[in-house]
Design a protein around this motif. Sequence first.
Motif, PDB file in Angstrom:
ATOM      1  N   LYS A   4      -2.418  10.991  -5.860  1.00 10.98           N
ATOM      2  CA  LYS A   4      -3.152   9.876  -5.260  1.00 10.98           C
ATOM      3  C   LYS A   4      -2.196   8.712  -5.086  1.00 10.98           C
ATOM      4  N   PHE A   5      -2.455   7.906  -4.053  1.00 12.15           N
ATOM      5  CA  PHE A   5      -1.614   6.755  -3.762  1.00 12.15           C
ATOM      6  C   PHE A   5      -2.449   5.480  -3.797  1.00 12.15           C
ATOM      7  N   TYR A   6      -1.850   4.434  -4.365  1.00 13.37           N
ATOM      8  CA  TYR A   6      -2.524   3.149  -4.517  1.00 13.37           C
ATOM      9  C   TYR A   6      -1.582   2.017  -4.120  1.00 13.37           C
ATOM     10  N   ILE A   7      -2.173   0.913  -3.735  1.00 13.36           N
ATOM     11  CA  ILE A   7      -1.448  -0.340  -3.613  1.00 13.36           C
ATOM     12  C   ILE A   7      -2.126  -1.304  -4.570  1.00 13.36           C
ATOM     13  N   THR A   8      -1.340  -1.892  -5.462  1.00 13.59           N
ATOM     14  CA  THR A   8      -1.891  -2.876  -6.385  1.00 13.59           C
ATOM     15  C   THR A   8      -1.314  -4.251  -6.049  1.00 13.59           C
ATOM     16  N   ILE A   9      -2.101  -5.274  -6.348  1.00 14.80           N
ATOM     17  CA  ILE A   9      -1.661  -6.647  -6.155  1.00 14.80           C
ATOM     18  C   ILE A   9      -1.550  -7.283  -7.535  1.00 14.80           C
ATOM     19  N   THR A  10      -0.399  -7.885  -7.779  1.00 17.66           N
ATOM     20  CA  THR A  10      -0.117  -8.475  -9.075  1.00 17.66           C
ATOM     21  C   THR A  10       0.259  -9.939  -8.898  1.00 17.66           C
ATOM     22  N   LEU A  11      -0.203 -10.755  -9.823  1.00 15.98           N
ATOM     23  CA  LEU A  11       0.043 -12.191  -9.824  1.00 15.98           C
ATOM     24  C   LEU A  11       0.831 -12.553 -11.079  1.00 15.98           C
ATOM     25  N   LYS A  12       1.874 -13.358 -10.908  1.00  7.65           N
ATOM     26  CA  LYS A  12       2.621 -13.839 -12.070  1.00  7.65           C
ATOM     27  C   LYS A  12       1.893 -15.061 -12.629  1.00  7.65           C
ATOM     28  N   THR A  13       1.519 -15.004 -13.918  1.00  5.99           N
ATOM     29  CA  THR A  13       0.802 -16.097 -14.581  1.00  5.99           C
ATOM     30  C   THR A  13       1.609 -16.564 -15.792  1.00  5.99           C
ATOM     31  N   PHE A  55       3.494  -0.171  -4.563  1.00  9.87           N
ATOM     32  CA  PHE A  55       3.101   1.109  -3.974  1.00  9.87           C
ATOM     33  C   PHE A  55       3.235   2.152  -5.074  1.00  9.87           C
ATOM     34  N   ILE A  56       2.112   2.720  -5.497  1.00 12.93           N
ATOM     35  CA  ILE A  56       2.077   3.573  -6.681  1.00 12.93           C
ATOM     36  C   ILE A  56       1.542   4.965  -6.335  1.00 12.93           C
ATOM     37  N   GLU A  57       2.215   5.953  -6.884  1.00 10.65           N
ATOM     38  CA  GLU A  57       1.772   7.345  -6.791  1.00 10.65           C
ATOM     39  C   GLU A  57       1.305   7.771  -8.176  1.00 10.65           C
ATOM     40  N   THR A  58       0.169   8.449  -8.244  1.00 13.64           N
ATOM     41  CA  THR A  58      -0.250   9.018  -9.521  1.00 13.64           C
ATOM     42  C   THR A  58      -0.371  10.523  -9.353  1.00 13.64           C
ATOM     43  N   GLU A  59       0.217  11.210 -10.298  1.00 16.35           N
ATOM     44  CA  GLU A  59       0.131  12.669 -10.327  1.00 16.35           C
ATOM     45  C   GLU A  59      -0.165  13.079 -11.760  1.00 16.35           C
ATOM     46  N   LYS A  60      -1.204  13.880 -11.924  1.00 19.73           N
ATOM     47  CA  LYS A  60      -1.679  14.276 -13.254  1.00 19.73           C
ATOM     48  C   LYS A  60      -1.993  13.050 -14.106  1.00 19.73           C
ATOM     49  N   GLY A  61      -2.496  12.003 -13.446  1.00 23.83           N
ATOM     50  CA  GLY A  61      -2.891  10.799 -14.141  1.00 23.83           C
ATOM     51  C   GLY A  61      -1.753   9.860 -14.514  1.00 23.83           C
ATOM     52  N   LEU A  62      -0.506  10.236 -14.204  1.00 18.72           N
ATOM     53  CA  LEU A  62       0.644   9.411 -14.566  1.00 18.72           C
ATOM     54  C   LEU A  62       1.106   8.592 -13.365  1.00 18.72           C
ATOM     55  N   PRO A  63       1.189   7.258 -13.510  1.00 13.37           N
ATOM     56  CA  PRO A  63       1.602   6.407 -12.393  1.00 13.37           C
ATOM     57  C   PRO A  63       3.123   6.344 -12.245  1.00 13.37           C
ATOM     58  N   ASN A  65       5.769   3.936  -9.887  1.00  9.81           N
ATOM     59  CA  ASN A  65       5.937   2.862  -8.918  1.00  9.81           C
ATOM     60  C   ASN A  65       7.007   3.300  -7.919  1.00  9.81           C
ATOM     61  N   LEU A  66       6.604   3.489  -6.648  1.00 13.44           N
ATOM     62  CA  LEU A  66       7.526   3.959  -5.619  1.00 13.44           C
ATOM     63  C   LEU A  66       8.242   2.824  -4.899  1.00 13.44           C
ATOM     64  N   ASP A  67       7.587   1.686  -4.767  1.00 13.30           N
ATOM     65  CA  ASP A  67       8.172   0.566  -4.034  1.00 13.30           C
ATOM     66  C   ASP A  67       7.367  -0.692  -4.356  1.00 13.30           C
ATOM     67  N   PHE A  68       7.899  -1.845  -3.991  1.00 12.26           N
ATOM     68  CA  PHE A  68       7.174  -3.095  -4.159  1.00 12.26           C
ATOM     69  C   PHE A  68       7.710  -4.108  -3.170  1.00 12.26           C
ATOM     70  N   ILE A  69       6.893  -5.104  -2.906  1.00 14.62           N
ATOM     71  CA  ILE A  69       7.319  -6.275  -2.149  1.00 14.62           C
ATOM     72  C   ILE A  69       6.726  -7.509  -2.821  1.00 14.62           C
ATOM     73  N   THR A  70       7.311  -8.638  -2.553  1.00 15.11           N
ATOM     74  CA  THR A  70       6.745  -9.905  -2.970  1.00 15.11           C
ATOM     75  C   THR A  70       6.320 -10.639  -1.712  1.00 15.11           C
ATOM     76  N   CYS A  71       5.320 -11.506  -1.827  1.00 10.87           N
ATOM     77  CA  CYS A  71       4.813 -12.149  -0.626  1.00 10.87           C
ATOM     78  C   CYS A  71       4.282 -13.544  -0.909  1.00 10.87           C
ATOM     79  N   THR A  72       4.017 -14.259   0.168  1.00  8.38           N
ATOM     80  CA  THR A  72       3.413 -15.588   0.090  1.00  8.38           C
ATOM     81  C   THR A  72       1.892 -15.439   0.100  1.00  8.38           C
ATOM     82  N   LEU A  73       1.195 -16.530  -0.113  1.00 15.47           N
ATOM     83  CA  LEU A  73      -0.264 -16.512  -0.068  1.00 15.47           C
ATOM     84  C   LEU A  73      -0.767 -16.129   1.325  1.00 15.47           C
ATOM     85  N   ASN A  74      -0.133 -16.641   2.369  1.00 14.98           N
ATOM     86  CA  ASN A  74      -0.523 -16.272   3.733  1.00 14.98           C
ATOM     87  C   ASN A  74      -0.267 -14.795   4.003  1.00 14.98           C
TER      88      ASN A  74
END
Length: 96
Positions: A4-13, A55-63, A65-74
Amino acid sequence: METKFYITITLKTHKGLESFAKFFIGNNRYRALDIFKQLKGSHNVSEKNILYFDFIETEKGLPLNLDFITCTLNQLAENCRIITKELFISENFESS
């Protein structure tokens, strides 16, 4: 168990990195990667960055991380629009 493939959004706090959204973008690697490549942002990371798309791939329940980007609010808003549009197309117009 299928991949399964997912995109997650993360915020630095002040507590560290906090994931606050997760999109399931399907089981097809090529389609998922195509969606991720459309997202706006940068691979150049600095301490000033506060928003990340993973950009995350999960196989057999194990995640993995294949790639990532950082972005602005817009770009965050534009990326959510892109993901929603592409998922709508996948779910309504493409056959599995």
